[in-house]
Motif scaffolding. Structure first.
Motif, PDB file in Angstrom:
ATOM      1  N   ASP A   2       6.378   2.679   0.966  1.00 31.55           N
ATOM      2  CA  ASP A   2       5.394   1.605   0.800  1.00 31.55           C
ATOM      3  C   ASP A   2       5.157   0.954   2.158  1.00 31.55           C
ATOM      4  O   ASP A   2       6.067   0.880   2.985  1.00 31.55           O
ATOM      5  CB  ASP A   2       5.886   0.527  -0.172  1.00 31.55           C
ATOM      6  N   THR A  59       0.854  -1.177   0.000  1.00 30.24           N
ATOM      7  CA  THR A  59       0.000   0.000   0.000  1.00 30.24           C
ATOM      8  C   THR A  59       0.891   1.228   0.000  1.00 30.24           C
ATOM      9  O   THR A  59       1.855   1.297   0.767  1.00 30.24           O
ATOM     10  CB  THR A  59      -0.899   0.015   1.257  1.00 30.24           C
ATOM     11  N   ASP A  60       0.581   2.185  -0.893  1.00 35.96           N
ATOM     12  CA  ASP A  60       1.290   3.463  -0.848  1.00 35.96           C
ATOM     13  C   ASP A  60       0.249   4.549  -0.595  1.00 35.96           C
ATOM     14  O   ASP A  60      -0.867   4.256  -0.184  1.00 35.96           O
ATOM     15  CB  ASP A  60       2.126   3.701  -2.106  1.00 35.96           C
ATOM     16  N   LYS A  61       0.584   5.788  -0.872  1.00 35.98           N
ATOM     17  CA  LYS A  61      -0.331   6.896  -0.563  1.00 35.98           C
ATOM     18  C   LYS A  61      -1.630   6.817  -1.351  1.00 35.98           C
ATOM     19  O   LYS A  61      -2.667   7.261  -0.884  1.00 35.98           O
ATOM     20  CB  LYS A  61       0.366   8.228  -0.848  1.00 35.98           C
ATOM     21  N   THR A  62      -1.588   6.262  -2.563  1.00 31.35           N
ATOM     22  CA  THR A  62      -2.786   6.297  -3.410  1.00 31.35           C
ATOM     23  C   THR A  62      -3.342   4.933  -3.785  1.00 31.35           C
ATOM     24  O   THR A  62      -4.527   4.824  -4.077  1.00 31.35           O
ATOM     25  CB  THR A  62      -2.480   7.058  -4.716  1.00 31.35           C
ATOM     26  N   THR A  63      -2.528   3.900  -3.797  1.00 33.35           N
ATOM     27  CA  THR A  63      -2.997   2.601  -4.297  1.00 33.35           C
ATOM     28  C   THR A  63      -2.685   1.476  -3.327  1.00 33.35           C
ATOM     29  O   THR A  63      -1.889   1.625  -2.413  1.00 33.35           O
ATOM     30  CB  THR A  63      -2.330   2.253  -5.649  1.00 33.35           C
ATOM     31  N   SER A  64      -3.322   0.354  -3.598  1.00 33.43           N
ATOM     32  CA  SER A  64      -3.092  -0.858  -2.828  1.00 33.43           C
ATOM     33  C   SER A  64      -3.128  -2.016  -3.811  1.00 33.43           C
ATOM     34  O   SER A  64      -4.029  -2.079  -4.658  1.00 33.43           O
ATOM     35  CB  SER A  64      -4.180  -0.996  -1.772  1.00 33.43           C
ATOM     36  N   GLU A  65      -2.147  -2.909  -3.748  1.00 33.43           N
ATOM     37  CA  GLU A  65      -2.098  -4.020  -4.694  1.00 33.43           C
ATOM     38  C   GLU A  65      -1.466  -5.249  -4.067  1.00 33.43           C
ATOM     39  O   GLU A  65      -0.689  -5.150  -3.123  1.00 33.43           O
ATOM     40  CB  GLU A  65      -1.336  -3.628  -5.959  1.00 33.43           C
TER      41      GLU A  65
END
Length: 198
Positions: free
Chosen positions: A169, A137-143
């Motif tokens: 991350d 997970t980063d500031k804008t997305t999650s994968e």
């Protein structure tokens, strides 16, 4: 007088004819010299450009890495406990220099990380496909970085891989249904930091 004029005209014609090939030869020689000079200038420019590239590459390779300390970032986590479907496993670091926050591993630098995960997992709610997943997970997305199906006949997990992770991350561990994890050993080591160029 007339004979003298004819002789002079003949002499001028001869001299004119003799000077034309000499002038052509001189002009041809000058063109050759200009061509040779252009080739020499071109070759010199190419060597200077090659030398500049080599100097740039040499200076760039001597730049220190962005890591502030000589210590290699790493963490080792041991976990035994229960997991809840849809909730990140509450990991805490046993040893290492990488920080943990709310069960997440905080990646300190861009680079290649060696990830090793070993342990036993027993799902209490049998689903079609029981998965153990590593999320980024980063500031804008999650994968999902990777996932492994855990079957009831063989409930051991043994994964070793290399992942490129970015500074800031957050790495978390999830299960797709309620489970009991025992003797989980999770290691993360920076093996090749990203070196920023000027």
């Amino acid at each position: 007088m007339e004979g003298q004029l004819d002789g002079e005209t003949r002499n001028q014609d001869k001299t004119g004819r003799e000077t034309e090939p000499a002038e052509d030869a001189w002009k041809s020689w000058q063109r050759g010299q200009v061509r040779n000079t252009l080739h020499l200038v071109s070759a010199a420019a190419q060597w200077i450009l090659l030398l500049a590239c080599l100097i740039y590459l040499g200076i760039n390779s001597l730049q220190p890495s962005t890591l502030q300390s000589k210590e290699v970032p790493w963490t080792h986590i041991r976990y035994t406990g229960k997991t809840i479907k849809g909730v990140a496993v509450n990991l805490t670091a046993e040893v290492g220099s990488i920080q943990m926050r709310n069960g997440s591993i905080m990646i300190p630098h861009d680079g290649l990380y060696l990830v090793s995960l070993k342990g036993a997992i027993l799902f209490t709610d049998l689903e079609e496909e029981d998965l153990l997943m590593l999320w980024k997970t980063d500031k804008t997305t999650s994968e999902v970085l990777w996932k492994q199906t855990v079957q009831d006949s063989s409930n051991t997990v043994n994964i070793t891989t290399v992942l490129y992770l970015f500074d800031k991350d957050n790495i978390t561990l999830w299960t797709t249904s309620n489970a009991t994890i025992s003797d989980l050993s999770f290691s993360l080591v920076l093996i090749s930091p990203f070196i920023s160029s000027l």
